[in-house]
Scaffold this motif. Structure first.
Motif, PDB file in Angstrom:
ATOM      1  N   GLU A 136       0.645  -1.302  -0.144  1.00  0.00           N
ATOM      2  CA  GLU A 136       0.068   0.233   0.161  1.00  0.00           C
ATOM      3  C   GLU A 136       0.680   1.194  -0.097  1.00  0.00           C
ATOM      4  O   GLU A 136       0.394   2.220  -0.517  1.00  0.00           O
ATOM      5  CB  GLU A 136      -0.891   0.102   1.141  1.00  0.00           C
ATOM      6  N   ASN A 137       2.053   1.325   0.594  1.00  0.00           N
ATOM      7  CA  ASN A 137       2.863   2.414   0.576  1.00  0.00           C
ATOM      8  C   ASN A 137       3.844   2.419  -0.650  1.00  0.00           C
ATOM      9  O   ASN A 137       4.494   3.431  -0.850  1.00  0.00           O
ATOM     10  CB  ASN A 137       3.984   2.345   1.897  1.00  0.00           C
ATOM     11  N   ASP A 178       0.695   9.860  -5.060  1.00  0.00           N
ATOM     12  CA  ASP A 178      -0.468  10.926  -5.317  1.00  0.00           C
ATOM     13  C   ASP A 178      -0.316  11.551  -6.496  1.00  0.00           C
ATOM     14  O   ASP A 178      -1.168  12.659  -6.554  1.00  0.00           O
ATOM     15  CB  ASP A 178      -1.045  11.437  -4.037  1.00  0.00           C
ATOM     16  N   TYR A 231      -4.216  17.737  -4.354  1.00  0.00           N
ATOM     17  CA  TYR A 231      -4.458  16.132  -4.756  1.00  0.00           C
ATOM     18  C   TYR A 231      -5.303  16.433  -5.921  1.00  0.00           C
ATOM     19  O   TYR A 231      -5.684  17.601  -6.366  1.00  0.00           O
ATOM     20  CB  TYR A 231      -5.142  15.540  -3.561  1.00  0.00           C
ATOM     21  N   THR A 235       0.004  14.314  10.158  1.00  0.00           N
ATOM     22  CA  THR A 235       0.137  13.211  10.934  1.00  0.00           C
ATOM     23  C   THR A 235       1.259  13.674  12.209  1.00  0.00           C
ATOM     24  O   THR A 235       1.381  15.018  12.339  1.00  0.00           O
ATOM     25  CB  THR A 235       1.071  12.151  10.197  1.00  0.00           C
ATOM     26  N   GLN A 249      -2.184  14.554   5.604  1.00  0.00           N
ATOM     27  CA  GLN A 249      -3.019  13.542   5.279  1.00  0.00           C
ATOM     28  C   GLN A 249      -3.997  13.986   4.295  1.00  0.00           C
ATOM     29  O   GLN A 249      -4.709  14.814   4.452  1.00  0.00           O
ATOM     30  CB  GLN A 249      -3.607  12.882   6.470  1.00  0.00           C
ATOM     31  N   LYS A 250      -4.266  13.163   3.172  1.00  0.00           N
ATOM     32  CA  LYS A 250      -5.163  13.577   2.048  1.00  0.00           C
ATOM     33  C   LYS A 250      -6.306  12.619   1.906  1.00  0.00           C
ATOM     34  O   LYS A 250      -7.257  12.875   1.276  1.00  0.00           O
ATOM     35  CB  LYS A 250      -4.484  13.759   0.763  1.00  0.00           C
ATOM     36  N   THR A 251      -6.368  11.568   2.628  1.00  0.00           N
ATOM     37  CA  THR A 251      -7.494  10.334   2.286  1.00  0.00           C
ATOM     38  C   THR A 251      -8.820  11.009   2.330  1.00  0.00           C
ATOM     39  O   THR A 251      -9.722  10.897   1.702  1.00  0.00           O
ATOM     40  CB  THR A 251      -7.201   9.342   3.409  1.00  0.00           C
ATOM     41  N   ARG A 252      -9.064  11.761   3.587  1.00  0.00           N
ATOM     42  CA  ARG A 252     -10.465  12.282   3.774  1.00  0.00           C
ATOM     43  C   ARG A 252     -10.576  13.407   2.688  1.00  0.00           C
ATOM     44  O   ARG A 252     -11.845  13.638   2.286  1.00  0.00           O
ATOM     45  CB  ARG A 252     -10.477  13.041   5.123  1.00  0.00           C
ATOM     46  N   GLN A 274      -9.502  13.680  -0.406  1.00  0.00           N
ATOM     47  CA  GLN A 274      -9.731  13.017  -1.628  1.00  0.00           C
ATOM     48  C   GLN A 274     -11.239  12.521  -1.703  1.00  0.00           C
ATOM     49  O   GLN A 274     -11.896  12.479  -2.620  1.00  0.00           O
ATOM     50  CB  GLN A 274      -8.695  12.144  -1.884  1.00  0.00           C
ATOM     51  N   ARG A 275     -11.618  12.052  -0.566  1.00  0.00           N
ATOM     52  CA  ARG A 275     -13.036  11.378  -0.379  1.00  0.00           C
ATOM     53  C   ARG A 275     -13.993  12.271  -0.676  1.00  0.00           C
ATOM     54  O   ARG A 275     -14.952  12.181  -1.142  1.00  0.00           O
ATOM     55  CB  ARG A 275     -13.237  10.416   0.824  1.00  0.00           C
ATOM     56  N   GLU A 333     -13.716  15.388  -1.875  1.00  0.00           N
ATOM     57  CA  GLU A 333     -13.719  16.065  -3.016  1.00  0.00           C
ATOM     58  C   GLU A 333     -14.268  17.530  -2.875  1.00  0.00           C
ATOM     59  O   GLU A 333     -13.685  18.191  -2.139  1.00  0.00           O
ATOM     60  CB  GLU A 333     -14.365  15.426  -4.303  1.00  0.00           C
TER      61      GLU A 333
END
Length: 648
Positions: free
Chosen positions: A429-430, A512, A542, A596, A602-605, A607-608, A610
């Motif tokens: 995953e990394n 990314d 992103y 972190t 941290q970009k996960t949230r 990107q989700r 948008e």
């Protein structure tokens, strides 16, 4: 029938062995015989029957390229020397046609301009290994400059003319250039960075609109007048370089930070152009329409290389125009076009015009043509053959779609998978390569996405990896113990998937980084630029998906604690600092950006979520390109974007 197919393949390869008497072909024959004996399952035979024609077509192309490369290695050939052979064959044939003015350069005239460049460079006191940066929009002179410099061993650094300020300075510095040649259209961009260039940097300008007062203030010399006064005959100079020495530098899009200067040697230039010629059915009397930038390998190697090495005529367009594309093809009787995926989509979005039904184009080759537009593009514009390929300028694991398989960017033989030493391997995953208990990489099965890697062999011109000017960047692209213990392989950074017949399909790029308007956008680079513009504010960049649009649009989440945020001033600054494809299409102003414990963003949230409006403490803006401003994303505007009623 299956047995006859196997016999046919064996006889074909055996004939090639007798004809060319190459040791590696004996290994191929032996491996093929073993495959037919030991892998004789019905499934394997089915795959072999379905792919044997494709594999033999590719084998023929590989033989042609490999044999010509060995000949050039033996003769210590260079690109200027190979071009000189074509000039001798047809000196008066059109080599380059400049669409903007209709100017036609014959092969003899192109060579004479190259000689003038070589004489000028010698007069400057430059020697083999010196570097000159070229910062210009597409023009035949770009070709004459790097080719003329190569005649005396001076290396050009082809800089993206969209770059500005910090990125531009970085590219000039990393090349070690002693001088810069820029087009007059780039005068403002050069003036912004001139004071930060090396004190001994020599500047030359070329173009129609020379303002002598401006040139004097910038301490710039008029290159056009210098070249006009240079001799047109060959310089009295014996080049020490040979086929595997440096030709020029082409910059990456910056997928892991700032753009990297990829080393292009003479043999790599030849290899890329030759595979295009022999794989896609090009002919010596073809006329290629090239609207791709000449700072990029697709434009200057896959395109112009067909002219220099195989005698084709190339029409050079300064900038791509969807509305003029087919009109130009008709006007110049073009038989071949180059594309990137975005170009195909732009052409399909144009209203129907008569020229698209009256052109003579039979071949389109390029990369990034997605399945969603592939068939519509071929049918609407009556393209008989599509030559899709995959490969970065510096990579040793290029792929070719030699038989027009829709959606595929190439293939690897299932009959002899080790003949071409590339592989898809599993990744964590990394982004790190996954290893087995012995420490080797784990191959992917069909339908399993994986990282594309290619084994490195420095003694084989098809397998070598020349890397970048920066050695650390080169080392980061090399993995060890991949196919077997002790080996080395180039790591592409791209995720592909292979089907049961060996066809490869592009999935995504690791990390990314995202692709927009046909360019790779480095989030690291854009974050750095925006953060500097905003006084080192925390910025997360992103890509976000937009329905009906290829690639991902750039979005920037900016930590803004409140108060006034001048959108107009921000946009002006961004337009100066970033190329158009890297400018954020969406902005998200928020009290803080998630990080972190070690302050990594941290970009996960983000990107989700948008670009849909979230809460009242945040503001989301959309770049209205036609209006030239950022405007707030309301529920109504969001619906318009999602329904495709807004033009990006």
């Amino acid at each position: 029938m299956h047995v006859m197919s196997g016999v046919t393949l064996c006889l074909s390869v055996f004939g090639a062995v007798r004809l060319f008497s190459l040791p590696w072909l004996y290994s191929l024959l032996a491996g093929l015989g073993l495959c037919m004996v030991w892998r004789g399952s019905w499934k394997f035979i089915h795959v072999a029957v379905c792919t044997i024609k494709r594999d033999l077509m590719c084998l023929v192309a590989i033989l042609k390229v490999r044999l010509s490369m060995y000949r050039n290695l033996r003769n210590r050939s260079t690109i200027p020397a190979l071009f000189a052979q074509k000039v001798t064959l047809h000196p008066d044939k059109p080599a380059l046609i400049y669409e903007a003015t209709g100017e036609v350069w014959s092969f003899r005239e192109l060579q004479e301009r190259c000689h003038a460049v070589a004489h000028w460079a010698l007069a400057q006191g430059w020697a083999e290994g010196d570097v000159v940066a070229l910062y210009m929009e597409s023009h035949p002179l770009v070709v004459a400059l790097w080719l003329g410099l190569a005649m005396i061993g001076v290396e050009a650094a082809l800089i993206n003319h969209n770059l500005r300020q910090h990125s531009l300075l970085h590219c000039v510095r990393v090349s070690g250039a002693r001088a810069m040649v820029f087009g007059t259209e780039m005068k403002e961009a050069v003036s912004e960075v001139k004071d930060s260039l090396q004190p001994d940097m020599v500047l030359f300008s070329s173009g129609e609109k020379h303002d002598e007062e401006d040139l004097h203030s910038l301490q710039v010399q008029n290159l056009d007048s210098l070249l006009d006064g240079s001799p047109k005959h060959p310089p009295q100079y014996t080049l020490k370089k040979d086929f595997n020495d440096k030709l020029f530098y082409i910059y990456t899009s910056g997928t892991t930070g700032m753009p990297k200067a990829a080393v292009v040697v003479h043999s790599r230039y030849f290899r890329i152009a030759a595979f295009g010629f022999h794989s896609f059915g090009l002919c010596h009397d073809d006329i290629i329409y090239n609207c791709l930038p000449l700072y990029h390998s697709a434009g200057t190697i896959m395109g112009v290389g067909q002219c220099l090495l195989f005698g084709l005529t190339v029409v050079v367009r300064r900038k791509f125009s969807a509305s003029r594309f087919w009109d130009d093809c008709v006007k110049y009787n073009c038989t071949v076009i180059q594309y990137i995926g975005e170009i195909c989509r732009y052409l399909l979005a144009q209203p129907v015009r008569s020229s698209e039904a009256h052109h003579q184009v039979r071949v389109a080759y390029g990369n990034g043509l997605r399945p969603s537009v592939w068939e519509e593009f071929v049918q609407r514009f009556r393209i008989r053959r599509v030559g899709e390929f995959y490969g970065a300028t510096e990579c040793n694991c290029s792929l070719l779609n030699i038989d027009g398989k829709v959606g595929a960017c190439g293939f690897n033989s299932r009959i002899l998978p080790t003949f071409y030493p590339i592989r898809l391997v599993r990744v964590q995953e990394n982004g790190e390569l996954l290893r087995d208990s012995q420490g080797l990489c784990i191959p992917c099965l069909p339908a399993e996405p994986g990282m594309l890697v290619g084994r490195i062999n420095d003694t084989d011109p098809l397998r070598r990896f020349d890397g970048y000017v920066d050695k650390d960047s080169t080392n980061r692209k090399i993995a060890h113990n991949v196919f077997k213990m002790g080996d080395s392989a180039y790591v592409s950074g791209d995720i592909l998937v292979m089907d049961e017949y060996g066809y490869m399909y592009f999935r995504d790029r690791s990390g990314d980084t995202f692709r927009w308007r046909g360019e790779n956008v480095s989030t690291t680079e854009v974050e750095g630029v925006l953060s500097r513009l905003l006084g080192h504010t925390v910025v997360a960049v992103y890509g976000v998906s937009v329905p009906g649009v290829e690639g991902k649009a750039g979005m920037a989440a900016i930590a803004h604690a409140g108060g006034q945020f001048d959108l107009n001033a921000f946009l002006i600054a961004v337009q100066k600092a970033l190329p158009s494809y890297a400018r954020p299409v969406f902005l998200r102003l928020m009290p803080s950006v998630d990080t972190t414990g070690t302050f990594k963003i941290q970009k996960t949230r983000l990107q989700r979520e948008e670009y849909k409006p979230q809460d009242s403490s945040e503001n989301i803006y959309f770049l209205n390109s036609r209006g030239g401003r950022y405007e707030a994303v309301t529920d109504e505007l969001y619906d318009d974007i999602m329904e495709g009623r807004v033009c990006l």
